[in-house]
Motif scaffolding. Sequence first.
Motif, mmCIF file in Angstrom:
data_model
loop_
_atom_site.group_PDB
_atom_site.id
_atom_site.type_symbol
_atom_site.label_atom_id
_atom_site.label_comp_id
_atom_site.label_asym_id
_atom_site.label_seq_id
_atom_site.Cartn_x
_atom_site.Cartn_y
_atom_site.Cartn_z
ATOM 1 N N LEU A 108 0.823 -1.203 0.000
ATOM 2 C CA LEU A 108 0.000 0.000 0.000
ATOM 3 C C LEU A 108 0.865 1.263 0.000
ATOM 4 C CD1 LEU A 108 -2.690 -1.013 2.646
ATOM 5 C CD2 LEU A 108 -3.088 -0.706 0.198
ATOM 6 N N SER A 109 2.154 1.117 0.233
ATOM 7 C CA SER A 109 3.037 2.281 0.377
ATOM 8 C C SER A 109 3.071 3.199 -0.845
ATOM 9 C CB SER A 109 4.456 1.834 0.748
ATOM 10 O OG SER A 109 4.989 0.973 -0.230
ATOM 11 N N ALA A 132 -5.924 4.266 -8.637
ATOM 12 C CA ALA A 132 -5.007 3.499 -7.796
ATOM 13 C C ALA A 132 -5.434 3.549 -6.332
ATOM 14 C CB ALA A 132 -3.584 4.046 -7.950
ATOM 15 N N ILE A 133 -5.806 4.730 -5.850
ATOM 16 C CA ILE A 133 -6.256 4.871 -4.467
ATOM 17 C C ILE A 133 -7.522 4.039 -4.225
ATOM 18 C CG2 ILE A 133 -7.169 6.504 -2.767
ATOM 19 C CD1 ILE A 133 -5.337 8.630 -4.031
ATOM 20 N N LEU A 280 -4.629 -8.828 -5.908
ATOM 21 C CA LEU A 280 -4.557 -8.345 -7.284
ATOM 22 C C LEU A 280 -4.979 -6.881 -7.400
ATOM 23 C CD1 LEU A 280 -5.939 -11.469 -9.198
ATOM 24 C CD2 LEU A 280 -3.564 -10.671 -9.068
ATOM 25 N N LEU A 281 -5.968 -6.459 -6.614
ATOM 26 C CA LEU A 281 -6.392 -5.063 -6.645
ATOM 27 C C LEU A 281 -5.301 -4.139 -6.100
ATOM 28 C CD1 LEU A 281 -10.133 -5.365 -5.556
ATOM 29 C CD2 LEU A 281 -9.275 -4.485 -7.740
ATOM 30 N N LEU A 288 -0.957 1.096 -11.774
ATOM 31 C CA LEU A 288 -1.577 2.364 -12.189
ATOM 32 C C LEU A 288 -0.688 3.553 -11.822
ATOM 33 C CD1 LEU A 288 -5.281 1.643 -11.173
ATOM 34 C CD2 LEU A 288 -4.425 1.961 -13.500
ATOM 35 N N ILE A 289 -0.114 3.522 -10.626
ATOM 36 C CA ILE A 289 0.784 4.602 -10.206
ATOM 37 C C ILE A 289 2.028 4.640 -11.083
ATOM 38 C CG2 ILE A 289 2.300 5.379 -8.331
ATOM 39 C CD1 ILE A 289 0.124 4.321 -6.409
#
Length: 301
Positions: A108-109, A132-133, A280-281, A288-289
Amino acid sequence: MSSTRKGMLNVLIAAVLWGSSGVCAQYIMAQSQMSSPFLTMVRLLFAGFILLTLAFVHGDKIFRILKNRKDAFSLLVFSLVGALTVQLTFLLTIEKSNAATATVLQFLSPTIIVAWFALVKKARPGPLVFAAIFTSLIGTFLLVTHGNPTSLSVSPAAVFWGIASAFAAAFYTTYPSTLIARYGTLTIVGWSMLLGGAFLLPFYADRSQTFVVNGSLVLAFFYLVVIGTSLTFSLYLKGAQMIGGPKASILSCAEPLSSALLSVILLGVSFALPDWLGTLLILSSVVLISLDSRKRTKPTL
């Protein structure tokens, strides 16, 4: 083999080895009854010594930073809040859950980093960052609740330490850029690990530790420190320099996948469908980032 392919291979191997190191740490703690803080201390001390030795052999002036009071203080902050905290919270998450969950939550970083910079710069995130968020939040929700908001699939302690690990990893990634530019990556990371491990020494200096030691555990510890930390770090750095940060970030998604697969195969960890979907999400948020970073750094004609 072209330099691009070689760089991609280095990063991919590093990601898989990193994923396996979490599984290795889980095995050590389970079989030896060693606590996560004690394993953190020993791992940091050994890995820090190895990296500083490599830096010295490479020709880096490893003691130069200690002569600059301001930079030495910044190094101390990075050692305690960065190297020590990221390793300790990661191993605590493993101790409270398993290596796969700990690795995924730490991923999550990147989302935390882009959200933080958006707040600091008061800049509206682009659609890829928003996506992404969103995907990282949904992925975390699935991972820790299996889709049922009234119950947790992992312990509250695991959720707390896992999210703390993600914040620590975000700090670890962004804080030392100036120090690394001045003194070199191996020197800064080596010192941070050595100092972080040394900080824990007084807590164990006057107390005896009881844990199991046998041949397989010694080999596992060797793998954790030498292969899963020192060699892996060197491979990733070399590969990232060849292919760039965005591509390296995408390929590093192999880390939580390898950790999940190895946890299931070698340790018998149960990983249900919601766990895989959540993983996977969260990984898709990293992709995406990375795509957003490539889009912003792409030169215009």
